[in-house]
Design a protein around this motif. Structure first.
Motif, PDB file in Angstrom:
ATOM      1  N   GLU A   1       0.818  -1.209   0.000  1.00 17.65           N
ATOM      2  CA  GLU A   1       0.000   0.000   0.000  1.00 17.65           C
ATOM      3  C   GLU A   1       0.856   1.266   0.000  1.00 17.65           C
ATOM      4  O   GLU A   1       0.405   2.322   0.406  1.00 17.65           O
ATOM      5  N   ASP A   2       2.078   1.131  -0.433  1.00 16.35           N
ATOM      6  CA  ASP A   2       2.952   2.314  -0.486  1.00 16.35           C
ATOM      7  C   ASP A   2       2.427   3.314  -1.508  1.00 16.35           C
ATOM      8  O   ASP A   2       1.710   2.967  -2.438  1.00 16.35           O
ATOM      9  N   VAL A   3       2.824   4.581  -1.282  1.00 18.68           N
ATOM     10  CA  VAL A   3       2.514   5.598  -2.300  1.00 18.68           C
ATOM     11  C   VAL A   3       3.319   5.252  -3.553  1.00 18.68           C
ATOM     12  O   VAL A   3       4.537   5.111  -3.491  1.00 18.68           O
ATOM     13  N   CYS A   4       2.635   5.087  -4.694  1.00 22.14           N
ATOM     14  CA  CYS A   4       3.331   4.581  -5.873  1.00 22.14           C
ATOM     15  C   CYS A   4       4.101   5.687  -6.584  1.00 22.14           C
ATOM     16  O   CYS A   4       3.886   6.873  -6.349  1.00 22.14           O
ATOM     17  N   ILE A   5       4.997   5.268  -7.472  1.00 22.59           N
ATOM     18  CA  ILE A   5       5.938   6.190  -8.116  1.00 22.59           C
ATOM     19  C   ILE A   5       5.261   6.887  -9.292  1.00 22.59           C
ATOM     20  O   ILE A   5       4.541   6.263 -10.071  1.00 22.59           O
ATOM     21  N   ASN A   6       5.554   8.183  -9.425  1.00 24.31           N
ATOM     22  CA  ASN A   6       5.041   8.950 -10.568  1.00 24.31           C
ATOM     23  C   ASN A   6       6.184   9.151 -11.571  1.00 24.31           C
ATOM     24  O   ASN A   6       7.200   9.760 -11.249  1.00 24.31           O
ATOM     25  N   ILE A   7       6.028   8.621 -12.785  1.00 24.74           N
ATOM     26  CA  ILE A   7       7.075   8.709 -13.816  1.00 24.74           C
ATOM     27  C   ILE A   7       6.704   9.827 -14.783  1.00 24.74           C
ATOM     28  O   ILE A   7       5.652   9.763 -15.425  1.00 24.74           O
ATOM     29  N   PRO A   8       7.558  10.862 -14.899  1.00 25.39           N
ATOM     30  CA  PRO A   8       7.241  11.945 -15.862  1.00 25.39           C
ATOM     31  C   PRO A   8       7.248  11.422 -17.302  1.00 25.39           C
ATOM     32  O   PRO A   8       7.981  10.489 -17.637  1.00 25.39           O
ATOM     33  N   ASP A   9       6.441  12.056 -18.169  1.00 24.74           N
ATOM     34  CA  ASP A   9       6.383  11.666 -19.584  1.00 24.74           C
ATOM     35  C   ASP A   9       7.670  12.067 -20.294  1.00 24.74           C
ATOM     36  O   ASP A   9       8.333  13.034 -19.913  1.00 24.74           O
ATOM     37  N   ILE A  10       7.983  11.325 -21.359  1.00 24.80           N
ATOM     38  CA  ILE A  10       9.074  11.706 -22.265  1.00 24.80           C
ATOM     39  C   ILE A  10       8.461  12.513 -23.402  1.00 24.80           C
ATOM     40  O   ILE A  10       7.517  12.068 -24.053  1.00 24.80           O
ATOM     41  N   ASP A  11       9.010  13.708 -23.627  1.00 22.67           N
ATOM     42  CA  ASP A  11       8.609  14.509 -24.795  1.00 22.67           C
ATOM     43  C   ASP A  11       9.828  14.656 -25.690  1.00 22.67           C
ATOM     44  O   ASP A  11      10.783  15.349 -25.338  1.00 22.67           O
TER      45      ASP A  11
END
Length: 877
Positions: A535-545
């Motif tokens: 139940e950890d806070v999950c990782i946010n992966i920035p988009d590749i532009d």
């Protein structure tokens, strides 16, 4: 009573005492050698005074009591501070303020506290976010950013308390470490693509940083955004007819939005896109399709196909926006069939004429699709098999969500008007006008009466030439699931292992199979979702532009060559087959490339030269026009003809008119050459015409690349001047043949009638002419002598040998002594030329004496010795 000496007791003291005044006992203490504080700061020793009472040996003198001397050495600031290390390194994490990042330390070799102590440190490098204190502690004065600067290099100096600074400053290197941010690492924003490169990887060394987060699965979506290029991606910009042929569509499609020309002028007033055959409708324009283009009765089976780019309708109350409409031209406003957009729904209306008024039939078919208003290009095909109507959008089938029934239209004799981009209101208004205008872009709008299109052909017609690709699918690994959308512009991948996903994304490539792709950028977006354990806070992966930069292809230069002028007797033009216009036409395409090559002589100076390299390249053509220059062909007496069997097995079609002959379709240059070489010109009323001029022009990519204009002049020889012109033709041809014999290894090239014979060739021709003239005169005299002996027999034979005098001909046949009288048949001009060329070469190669012995028969048609001589001059001059 006098003092004679002072004596110092101590080991190797650097001092001595000398007597200044023996009576008063005054003396001076001085240094014997330089004193160095850094070697010894102070000295203590005993000194005694001696009187003069000694003898020569000095044994009996008296000495004073012992006195203690204490000397302190005063320091001079002769040494500069020096740092203990040659270089200092430290690492900091971005976003923090540190009390002390690291400490530098310097020393001074001076002996005194004043000069040996380091009183101050100073940063020499200007404008850096760092400060240093008296103890050499360096700290940052502001938060550092890894994105702004990865590393700082600063120079530091030290001062002793005598304000002497270090002779050498020391380098302090501070590395900024990024705060561990989850995201994709090691990828380039710009990816370059050169035409013809095939498939190139987009992110060859990409990796995902998760900062040791507990990841259970990763889901990535790679999207190639090409909605602003052509028809939504790089599609071949050929005409719709050519594409239909390429995809194997059944014939009979009628293009309602062709590029403007004299034959198709109804699109001339519409706004056009510069690159493609794309028409923009701004809500103010419509086009009337002329009568006769589309049959009035479409039957129960037909297909409407189009490319459409459409956004939400402007204004609060959305009007119908007409794509295609067939309505009454006058009196009434009945719509017989129409395709329109209304509130982001696509509606197809079909109301049939019927005498039976009681039959209630399906009339309106509605489709609700998000793509209708997404401002991007989509390919729509409406297949009508009444009463069933099916929509294909981008190759996928959609059934109507709503079908509305209606009464049929009562049959009437009112003429109908077919329009594009608006609907014609012919009745119930003071002035007939357009209404229900379309807002958006349309391209390749076709209607095919009597047939519906197959799924395979529809998929081919909307196929994209560029897209995403995966290099070596088999090496993706078992844990990776992937899926492409139909146009291969979106790739979805999913896996539970980070390294597997890294490897899979490194294999994602861009491919563009067009030989001449549209240059410009293609935007690229990679979005990722990560699922975590627990139940950890999950990782946010920035988009590749990122973006792919597609370079401009080297433009081809298409060149048409061939014989540009010839003359033939009128009889050949009047014959059933006519005359072949372009027997030796050749179409070649070349491309000019700049290549860098290093000159060895200039190598040391680093200079490089650009070499221009011209390469022949193969590509398709999409039309070749043979146009008549001057007055158009008179259909009563002349025409251009082509056996349609020549088009079999090729992707080509042809149209014929009095203005010329047009061959079109996407096919190789070789196929076009083959067909053009069979094009014939017939003229069965030659008395009114003496010459004709034609022009040939070819195109690739619907006129994006065009060839040179190749001009051809054809002369029709009438009986009065045919004899002379035939000999002129012989004279033109023979020097060319002699030239080609001299270079048998050369490639076969187009023979131009304008080639100027060389001096050597002319000498050979004159020699051969004189030789044959002498032989002919000799044999002729022998024959004359023989004729007196057998007058009757020879007279009969000469009557047999009396030929048609339409052409002045000398035949020298050394091989056949007895020739059958009626063996000579009328042959084409080209065959005559070939025969004479063979005679010429044999005359050159045979020995002259053998020729005199073998030449037994010379047939001179209708002429005496003088006439024969004149013929020889005409033949060989």
């Amino acid at each position: 009573g006098e003092i004679c000496a002072f004596k110092i007791h101590g080991q190797e003291m650097p001092f001595e005492a000398v007597v200044l005044n023996k009576t008063s006992g005054e003396g001076r203490l001085r240094a014997k050698s330089p004193i160095d504080c850094e070697l010894q700061k102070e000295y203590t020793f005993i000194i005694q005074a001696y009187d003069c009472g000694s003898g020569p040996g000095g044994k009996n003198w008296k000495k004073s009591h012992k006195a203690v001397v204490h000397i302190q050495v005063k320091d001079v600031n002769e040494f500069s501070p020096a740092f203990k290390e040659s270089m200092y390194k430290a690492s900091v994490t971005e976003g923090k303020i540190y009390d002390s990042i690291l400490q530098v330390e310097a020393t001074d070799e001076d002996c005194s506290p004043q000069y040996s102590q380091i009183c101050n440190y100073e940063i020499v490098t200007a404008d850096v976010p760092f400060a240093i204190d008296r103890n050499g502690n360096i700290r940052n004065t502001e938060k550092l950013s890894y994105d702004k600067q990865h590393q700082y290099k600063i120079m530091v100096t030290a001062f002793d308390c005598g304000q002497k600074h270090a002779t050498e400053d020391v380098l302090v290197q501070v590395n900024v470490k990024p705060v561990c941010k989850p995201g994709w690492q090691d990828w380039n924003k710009r990816i370059e693509y050169r035409p013809g490169s095939g498939s190139i990887p987009l992110f060859p060394s990409i990796r995902l940083e998760t900062c040791d987060g507990p990841v259970s699965s990763i889901h990535t979506t790679t999207e190639l955004q090409t909605n602003y290029i052509g028809k939504g991606c790089d599609r071949e910009t050929y005409s719709e007819k050519s594409l239909q042929k390429l995809c194997g569509a059944s014939s009979g499609a009628i293009d309602l939005l062709p590029s403007p020309s004299t034959a198709t002028n109804w699109t001339a007033g519409l706004l056009m896109d510069s690159n493609d055959i794309i028409f923009k409708f701004d809500g103010k324009q419509g086009a009337k399709i002329p009568d006769g283009i589309v049959p009035k009765n479409l039957t129960d089976q037909f297909t409407i196909a189009l490319w459409m780019k459409h956004g939400p309708s402007p204004g609060l109350r959305a009007e119908k926006e007409t794509i295609l409409c067939n309505s009454d031209k006058t009196e009434m406003n009945r719509h017989h069939y129409a395709l329109y957009v209304h509130n982001c729904r696509l509606v197809f209306l079909l109301r049939k004429d019927s005498d039976r008024a009681d039959t209630f039939r399906p009339a309106e078919f509605h489709w609700k699709l998000d793509q209708i208003c997404d401002k991007e290009w989509h390919y729509y095909v409406v297949n009508v098999e009444f009463p069933v109507v099916t929509l294909y959008m981008d190759g996928t089938t959609y059934e109507p969500y709503l079908v509305t029934n209606d009464w049929p239209i009562h049959p009437s004799h009112i003429a109908m008007q077919l329009t594009v981009g608006a609907c014609w209101q012919g009745g119930e208004v003071t002035k007939p006008r357009f209404a229900q205008y379309f807002h958006g872009s349309l391209a390749s709008l076709t209607i095919r009466p009597g047939k519906i299109e197959s799924q395979k052909v529809i998929s081919c017609l909307q196929a994209c030439k560029e897209g995403l690709d995966i290099n070596s699918l088999e090496s993706l690994g078992q844990g990776i699931k992937y899926h492409f959308n139909p146009s291969q512009s979106v790739l979805v991948m999913e896996g539970d292992d980070i390294e597997n996903i890294n490897q899979a994304l490194r294999k994602v490539s861009y491919i563009n199979s067009r030989q001449f792709p549209t240059a410009g950028i293609r935007r690229l977006k990679v979005s990722s979702k990560v699922q975590c354990f627990g139940e950890d806070v999950c990782i946010n992966i920035p988009d590749i532009d990122a973006y792919v930069m597609v370079f401009q292809a080297n433009e081809p230069k298409i060149t048409i060559t061939g014989m540009d002028h010839f003359a033939r007797p009128a009889a050949q033009f009047e014959s059933e087959r006519g005359v072949i216009l372009l027997p030796d036409i050749r179409i070649v395409s070349t491309v000019t490339k700049m290549e860098h090559s290093v000159d060895l002589r200039e190598h040391n100076r680093g200079l490089s030269n650009k070499q221009v390299v011209v390469e022949e390249m193969l590509h398709n053509l999409d039309f070749c026009d043979v146009l008549v220059i001057g007055a158009e062909l008179d259909p009563e007496q002349e025409c251009l003809e082509l056996d349609h069997g020549e088009l079999q097995g090729k992707y080509l079609d042809a149209t014929n008119s009095t203005a010329g002959y047009s061959i079109y379709g996407v096919d190789s240059m070789f196929s076009y050459e083959q067909v053009l070489r069979q094009l014939r010109y017939r003229n069965w009323g030659t008395s009114a015409t003496s010459d004709r001029k034609f022009r040939v022009k070819c195109s690739e990519l619907n006129g994006r690349y065009t060839s040179n204009e190749f001009n051809l002049e054809v002369n029709i020889l009438h009986s009065s001047n045919s004899n002379f012109m035939e000999h002129v033709n012989h004279m033109i041809v023979q020097p060319q043949f002699l030239q080609s014999v001299q270079h048998p290894e050369g490639s076969v090239s187009a023979v131009h009638s304008s080639v100027v014979p060389s001096v050597a060739t002319m000498v050979i021709i004159i020699c051969v002419s004189v030789l044959v003239l002498v032989i002919t005169l000799g044999v002729f005299r022998l024959r004359t002598a023989r004729q007196h002996g057998s007058m009757g027999h020879e007279g009969a034979k000469e009557n047999e040998m009396d030929w048609d005098d339409s052409a002045l001909t000398i035949t020298i046949n050394p091989m056949e002594k007895y020739e059958k009288p009626h063996q000579a048949e009328e042959e084409s001009e080209e065959e005559d030329i070939d025969d004479e060329e063979e005679d010429t070469t044999s005359a050159e190669s045979d020995d002259s004496e053998e020729e005199e012995e073998e030449e037994e028969e010379v047939i001179v048609q209708k002429g005496d010795k003088q006439n024969a001589t004149r013929q020889e001059q005409l033949e060989w001059d």
